[in-house]
Design a protein around this motif. Structure first.
Motif, mmCIF file in Angstrom:
data_model
loop_
_atom_site.group_PDB
_atom_site.id
_atom_site.type_symbol
_atom_site.label_atom_id
_atom_site.label_comp_id
_atom_site.label_asym_id
_atom_site.label_seq_id
_atom_site.Cartn_x
_atom_site.Cartn_y
_atom_site.Cartn_z
ATOM 1 N N VAL A 1 0.830 -1.203 0.000
ATOM 2 C CA VAL A 1 0.000 0.000 0.000
ATOM 3 C C VAL A 1 0.865 1.252 0.000
ATOM 4 O O VAL A 1 0.547 2.228 -0.686
ATOM 5 C CB VAL A 1 -0.961 -0.020 1.214
ATOM 6 C CG1 VAL A 1 -1.566 1.341 1.454
ATOM 7 C CG2 VAL A 1 -2.063 -1.025 0.987
ATOM 8 N N PHE A 2 1.988 1.227 0.740
ATOM 9 C CA PHE A 2 2.854 2.398 0.732
ATOM 10 C C PHE A 2 3.511 2.598 -0.628
ATOM 11 O O PHE A 2 3.704 3.734 -1.065
ATOM 12 C CB PHE A 2 3.909 2.314 1.834
ATOM 13 C CG PHE A 2 3.418 2.822 3.142
ATOM 14 C CD1 PHE A 2 3.376 2.009 4.246
ATOM 15 C CD2 PHE A 2 2.969 4.126 3.272
ATOM 16 C CE1 PHE A 2 2.891 2.474 5.455
ATOM 17 C CE2 PHE A 2 2.483 4.595 4.472
ATOM 18 C CZ PHE A 2 2.443 3.774 5.572
ATOM 19 N N TYR B 1 2.060 1.824 -3.429
ATOM 20 C CA TYR B 1 0.966 2.376 -4.223
ATOM 21 C C TYR B 1 0.751 3.857 -3.902
ATOM 22 O O TYR B 1 0.667 4.699 -4.799
ATOM 23 C CB TYR B 1 -0.296 1.553 -3.928
ATOM 24 C CG TYR B 1 -1.581 2.085 -4.493
ATOM 25 C CD1 TYR B 1 -2.502 2.766 -3.688
ATOM 26 C CD2 TYR B 1 -1.903 1.910 -5.815
ATOM 27 C CE1 TYR B 1 -3.683 3.245 -4.201
ATOM 28 C CE2 TYR B 1 -3.090 2.388 -6.343
ATOM 29 C CZ TYR B 1 -3.977 3.053 -5.520
ATOM 30 O OH TYR B 1 -5.152 3.536 -6.024
ATOM 31 N N LYS B 2 0.697 4.174 -2.600
ATOM 32 C CA LYS B 2 0.448 5.562 -2.211
ATOM 33 C C LYS B 2 1.603 6.457 -2.615
ATOM 34 O O LYS B 2 1.413 7.589 -3.056
ATOM 35 C CB LYS B 2 0.245 5.664 -0.694
ATOM 36 C CG LYS B 2 -1.111 5.165 -0.236
ATOM 37 C CD LYS B 2 -1.457 5.637 1.152
ATOM 38 C CE LYS B 2 -0.554 5.052 2.199
ATOM 39 N NZ LYS B 2 -1.080 5.280 3.559
ATOM 40 N N LEU C 1 0.041 9.364 -4.727
ATOM 41 C CA LEU C 1 -0.406 10.542 -3.976
ATOM 42 C C LEU C 1 0.746 11.526 -3.769
ATOM 43 O O LEU C 1 1.902 11.109 -3.718
ATOM 44 C CB LEU C 1 -0.957 10.099 -2.614
ATOM 45 C CG LEU C 1 -2.186 9.199 -2.671
ATOM 46 C CD1 LEU C 1 -2.453 8.590 -1.308
ATOM 47 C CD2 LEU C 1 -3.388 9.984 -3.118
ATOM 48 N N TYR D 1 3.122 13.039 -1.798
ATOM 49 C CA TYR D 1 3.685 12.897 -0.466
ATOM 50 C C TYR D 1 4.877 13.832 -0.273
ATOM 51 O O TYR D 1 5.759 13.864 -1.131
ATOM 52 C CB TYR D 1 4.235 11.482 -0.283
ATOM 53 C CG TYR D 1 3.401 10.574 0.558
ATOM 54 C CD1 TYR D 1 2.675 9.536 -0.005
ATOM 55 C CD2 TYR D 1 3.366 10.716 1.938
ATOM 56 C CE1 TYR D 1 1.934 8.687 0.776
ATOM 57 C CE2 TYR D 1 2.631 9.864 2.726
ATOM 58 C CZ TYR D 1 1.920 8.848 2.138
ATOM 59 O OH TYR D 1 1.199 7.993 2.909
ATOM 60 N N TYR E 1 -1.885 9.892 4.669
ATOM 61 C CA TYR E 1 -3.054 9.532 3.857
ATOM 62 C C TYR E 1 -3.535 8.174 4.308
ATOM 63 O O TYR E 1 -2.757 7.239 4.351
ATOM 64 C CB TYR E 1 -2.684 9.448 2.366
ATOM 65 C CG TYR E 1 -2.203 10.734 1.764
ATOM 66 C CD1 TYR E 1 -0.876 10.887 1.385
ATOM 67 C CD2 TYR E 1 -3.071 11.795 1.540
ATOM 68 C CE1 TYR E 1 -0.435 12.057 0.827
ATOM 69 C CE2 TYR E 1 -2.631 12.964 0.972
ATOM 70 C CZ TYR E 1 -1.313 13.091 0.625
ATOM 71 O OH TYR E 1 -0.873 14.248 0.054
ATOM 72 N N LEU F 1 -6.028 5.062 3.513
ATOM 73 C CA LEU F 1 -6.969 4.444 2.590
ATOM 74 C C LEU F 1 -8.059 3.724 3.377
ATOM 75 O O LEU F 1 -7.847 3.350 4.528
ATOM 76 C CB LEU F 1 -6.256 3.424 1.693
ATOM 77 C CG LEU F 1 -5.140 3.919 0.804
ATOM 78 C CD1 LEU F 1 -4.603 2.765 -0.017
ATOM 79 C CD2 LEU F 1 -5.634 5.019 -0.114
ATOM 80 N N GLU G 1 -6.817 0.443 4.585
ATOM 81 C CA GLU G 1 -5.945 0.543 5.755
ATOM 82 C C GLU G 1 -6.739 0.777 7.016
ATOM 83 O O GLU G 1 -6.406 0.234 8.077
ATOM 84 C CB GLU G 1 -4.974 1.716 5.571
ATOM 85 C CG GLU G 1 -3.830 1.423 4.675
ATOM 86 C CD GLU G 1 -2.901 2.622 4.630
ATOM 87 O OE1 GLU G 1 -3.365 3.731 4.326
ATOM 88 O OE2 GLU G 1 -1.720 2.444 4.910
#
Lengths: 172, 140
Positions: A34-35, A37-38, A42, A44, A105, A107, A110
């Motif tokens: 997920v990190f 992906y983010k 996104l 950051y 962020y 999700l 998450e």
């Protein structure tokens, strides 16, 4: 130490710790992906992303130590490791809360996974307190020289009825 | 004697994966409802579809409770048949529901996934409960 032949370990706690170990491993792998992906998708600030990923590794370390001490303390019927595990439940819950609400962020996925982690921490906290109380009671009583309860039959096999009956009996 | 094999954590994780996606669908059901309505719709039609999907999701959560109760109480934790059955069905459900969310399938498809992947394992779980508590047979 608890009197010989008397099984005081909590089966429910052991089941929870076993499943929590597997779930934490899955959570860690999922969060890594997920990190990734983010981080790609996104906007950051770099410092925040680095902080979140480093906290994840820290969280893995805390979980491993907490679960190890909990299972050893429960199975060997010792109070000290169980107490250490109890103390480590609080930083663990705080980290789960961080990933649930406070991180940069969050999700939906998450949020749900961190909520389940918090439920695990809460249930283990309650069961560990009960188990510590049980150990304490029998430890004090055995010191006083009196044995409480019926004969301590050592169960050689774990049967379905054992699981069910123990969950329903007074020893949680 | 029942042993703790790889089936127990697999079953737990697939069960949780299905549960996590169902909870996520509670949040993201707007896309799916819009996919099942015509291009111009009234808010009454929207509310009707919405309540139907929410009902289906709530029943799914109830069936999950039955299965988790059976799992955690030890009734079916060590029964290999029920575990395999549950793993297969919940895996299918997790993948299908992932498609359901990402491809914005219409709400009627949820009922199919619900029937095969939520009702069936809960039904066999109830059978296990009856076997253990009423017929007093060991489940492994």
């Amino acid at each position: 130490m608890a009197p010989r032949g008397r099984r005081l370990s909590s089966i429910s706690l052991e089941v929870l710790i076993f499943l929590n170990g597997w779930y934490s491993a899955t959570y860690f792998l999922l969060e890594l992906f997920v990190f990734m992906y983010k981080g790609l998708l996104l906007p950051y600030p770099t410092a925040n992303l680095v902080l979140d990923v480093v906290m994840l590794f820290l969280y893995l370390g805390i979980e491993i130590i907490r679960l190890f001490f909990a299972t050893k303390g429960n199975l060997c019927q010792r109070m000290m490791p169980l107490g250490i595990s109890l103390a480590m439940t609080f930083p663990s819950a705080m980290m789960a809360f961080y990933y649930f609400l406070v991180q940069t962020y969050v999700l939906r996925l998450e949020a749900v996974m961190s909520a389940i982690l918090l439920i695990f921490c809460g249930l283990e906290l309650v069961l560990e307190v009960f188990t510590l109380a049980t150990f304490n009671r029998y430890f004090c009583l055995s010191l006083g020289g009196s044995w409480v309860g019926g004969g301590g039959r050592v169960h050689g096999e774990a049967s379905c009825y054992l699981l069910v009956s123990n969950l329903l009996s007074s020893c949680p | 004697m029942g042993q703790v094999s790889g089936l127990v954590p697999s079953r737990f994780l697939t069960l949780l994966a299905h549960l996590v996606i169902v909870i996520t669908i509670f949040w993201t059901r707007d896309d799916n409802i819009r996919a099942s309505l015509p291009p111009s719709f009234t808010s009454d039609q929207y509310k009707k579809e919405d309540s139907e999907l929410v009902t289906a999701l709530s029943i799914t959560l109830g069936l999950f409770l039955i299965e988790l109760a059976g799992f955690f109480s030890g009734v079916s934790m060590f029964n290999n048949t029920q575990s395999l059955f549950s793993i297969a069905l919940h895996c299918c459900a997790a993948v299908s529901l992932a498609f359901f969310v990402f491809e914005s399938w219409e709400c009627s498809t949820y009922w199919y996934i619900f029937t095969f992947c939520s009702v069936l394992p809960a039904f066999t779980e109830v059978i296990m409960f009856i076997t253990v508590f009423v017929l007093k047979k060991k489940s492994f």
